[in-house]
Scaffold this motif. Sequence first.
Motif, mmCIF file in Angstrom:
data_model
loop_
_atom_site.group_PDB
_atom_site.id
_atom_site.type_symbol
_atom_site.label_atom_id
_atom_site.label_comp_id
_atom_site.label_asym_id
_atom_site.label_seq_id
_atom_site.Cartn_x
_atom_site.Cartn_y
_atom_site.Cartn_z
ATOM 1 N N THR A 14 0.840 -1.192 0.000
ATOM 2 C CA THR A 14 0.000 0.000 0.000
ATOM 3 C C THR A 14 0.879 1.248 0.000
ATOM 4 N N PRO A 15 0.709 2.145 -0.972
ATOM 5 C CA PRO A 15 1.529 3.353 -1.012
ATOM 6 C C PRO A 15 1.234 4.288 0.159
ATOM 7 N N ILE A 16 2.306 4.967 0.607
ATOM 8 C CA ILE A 16 2.196 5.957 1.680
ATOM 9 C C ILE A 16 2.783 7.283 1.200
ATOM 10 N N THR A 17 2.519 8.326 1.963
ATOM 11 C CA THR A 17 3.135 9.631 1.749
ATOM 12 C C THR A 17 3.908 10.012 3.003
ATOM 13 N N ILE A 18 4.888 10.911 2.816
ATOM 14 C CA ILE A 18 5.723 11.421 3.898
ATOM 15 C C ILE A 18 5.514 12.929 3.930
ATOM 16 N N GLN A 19 4.792 13.399 4.946
ATOM 17 C CA GLN A 19 4.389 14.809 5.026
ATOM 18 C C GLN A 19 5.140 15.515 6.155
ATOM 19 N N SER A 20 5.587 16.733 5.892
ATOM 20 C CA SER A 20 6.222 17.548 6.922
ATOM 21 C C SER A 20 5.204 17.896 8.001
ATOM 22 N N THR A 21 5.638 17.908 9.263
ATOM 23 C CA THR A 21 4.758 18.402 10.329
ATOM 24 C C THR A 21 4.880 19.917 10.459
ATOM 25 N N PHE A 22 5.977 20.489 9.972
ATOM 26 C CA PHE A 22 6.258 21.916 10.142
ATOM 27 C C PHE A 22 5.676 22.773 9.018
ATOM 28 N N PHE A 23 5.665 22.234 7.792
ATOM 29 C CA PHE A 23 5.202 22.981 6.620
ATOM 30 C C PHE A 23 3.895 22.360 6.129
ATOM 31 N N PRO A 24 2.768 23.054 6.288
ATOM 32 C CA PRO A 24 1.466 22.493 5.920
ATOM 33 C C PRO A 24 1.395 22.066 4.448
ATOM 34 N N ASN A 25 0.898 20.863 4.221
ATOM 35 C CA ASN A 25 0.662 20.295 2.896
ATOM 36 C C ASN A 25 1.933 20.155 2.047
ATOM 37 N N VAL A 26 3.098 20.065 2.711
ATOM 38 C CA VAL A 26 4.367 19.855 2.001
ATOM 39 C C VAL A 26 4.821 18.418 2.230
ATOM 40 N N TYR A 27 5.143 17.743 1.107
ATOM 41 C CA TYR A 27 5.476 16.323 1.110
ATOM 42 C C TYR A 27 6.879 16.078 0.562
ATOM 43 N N LEU A 28 7.468 14.968 0.979
ATOM 44 C CA LEU A 28 8.740 14.532 0.422
ATOM 45 C C LEU A 28 8.506 14.082 -1.016
ATOM 46 N N ARG A 29 9.322 14.596 -1.939
ATOM 47 C CA ARG A 29 9.225 14.310 -3.373
ATOM 48 C C ARG A 29 10.494 13.604 -3.815
ATOM 49 N N MET A 30 10.350 12.504 -4.569
ATOM 50 C CA MET A 30 11.508 11.761 -5.043
ATOM 51 C C MET A 30 11.371 11.481 -6.534
ATOM 52 N N ASP A 31 12.282 12.058 -7.311
ATOM 53 C CA ASP A 31 12.320 11.869 -8.755
ATOM 54 C C ASP A 31 13.524 10.994 -9.081
ATOM 55 N N GLY A 32 13.276 9.746 -9.420
ATOM 56 C CA GLY A 32 14.335 8.781 -9.713
ATOM 57 C C GLY A 32 14.680 8.675 -11.186
ATOM 58 N N THR A 33 14.383 9.704 -11.961
ATOM 59 C CA THR A 33 14.702 9.693 -13.383
ATOM 60 C C THR A 33 16.192 9.401 -13.572
ATOM 61 N N GLY A 34 16.503 8.397 -14.399
ATOM 62 C CA GLY A 34 17.879 8.037 -14.703
ATOM 63 C C GLY A 34 18.537 7.110 -13.707
ATOM 64 N N VAL A 35 17.869 6.793 -12.594
ATOM 65 C CA VAL A 35 18.447 5.903 -11.585
ATOM 66 C C VAL A 35 18.012 4.478 -11.927
ATOM 67 N N THR A 36 18.872 3.784 -12.686
ATOM 68 C CA THR A 36 18.519 2.447 -13.192
ATOM 69 C C THR A 36 19.501 1.370 -12.759
ATOM 70 N N THR A 37 20.624 1.757 -12.164
ATOM 71 C CA THR A 37 21.594 0.818 -11.604
ATOM 72 C C THR A 37 22.212 1.458 -10.368
ATOM 73 N N PHE A 38 22.800 0.631 -9.521
ATOM 74 C CA PHE A 38 23.463 1.133 -8.318
ATOM 75 C C PHE A 38 24.680 1.969 -8.711
ATOM 76 N N THR A 39 24.809 3.155 -8.112
ATOM 77 C CA THR A 39 26.013 3.975 -8.246
ATOM 78 C C THR A 39 26.355 4.507 -6.863
ATOM 79 N N GLY A 40 27.624 4.563 -6.533
ATOM 80 C CA GLY A 40 28.057 4.985 -5.199
ATOM 81 C C GLY A 40 27.413 6.252 -4.691
ATOM 82 N N PRO A 41 27.438 7.353 -5.480
ATOM 83 C CA PRO A 41 26.875 8.603 -4.972
ATOM 84 C C PRO A 41 25.366 8.741 -5.124
ATOM 85 N N GLY A 42 24.691 7.722 -5.658
ATOM 86 C CA GLY A 42 23.254 7.835 -5.888
ATOM 87 C C GLY A 42 22.972 8.807 -7.015
#
Length: 172
Positions: A14-42
Amino acid sequence: MPLSLADFASLGNTPITIQSTFFPNVYLRMDGTGVTTFTGPGGGTVNCQFGAGPLEKFKLHTQADGSFSFESVTFPNVYLRMDGTGLPAITSGPGGGTVNCQFGAEPFEKFKLHAQADGSFSFESATAFPNAYLRMVGSGVTASTDSGGGIVNCQFNANGGGHEKFVLNVAG
């Protein structure tokens, strides 16, 4: 209603969201474009978004050591990564380190979730960077944009700090 530690076992995929308690209606955003294999620095981009769309949805995975990893719903097998290298050993200020994405869940992608009295959680690096906490500053993030905004990095010894507390909810 925010999720509790007891709820995690029954989430499955089940998908979840990660919301800031300090900033109203602000969520953690993750754009994994181009991340298709492991690389040391991410790679990819982790920042903030106003409201929760596809890039703000995660699958919570319990690891064998009792820690948790956050996998992107939009980018399968791409995980939230936190690197506390160079993080100043002070509990205030702008924080430091790097928060981005990684293909697969290794030590930099594992977090201890510390429950707070208000039902939120602080995310500490589980093994790689003890006392390094996920920090999110959503100043100026007041409308949804294609590229997101704000700052996501690390803070030293900030369990329960204002920018280091997050509410986990089932994604709508």
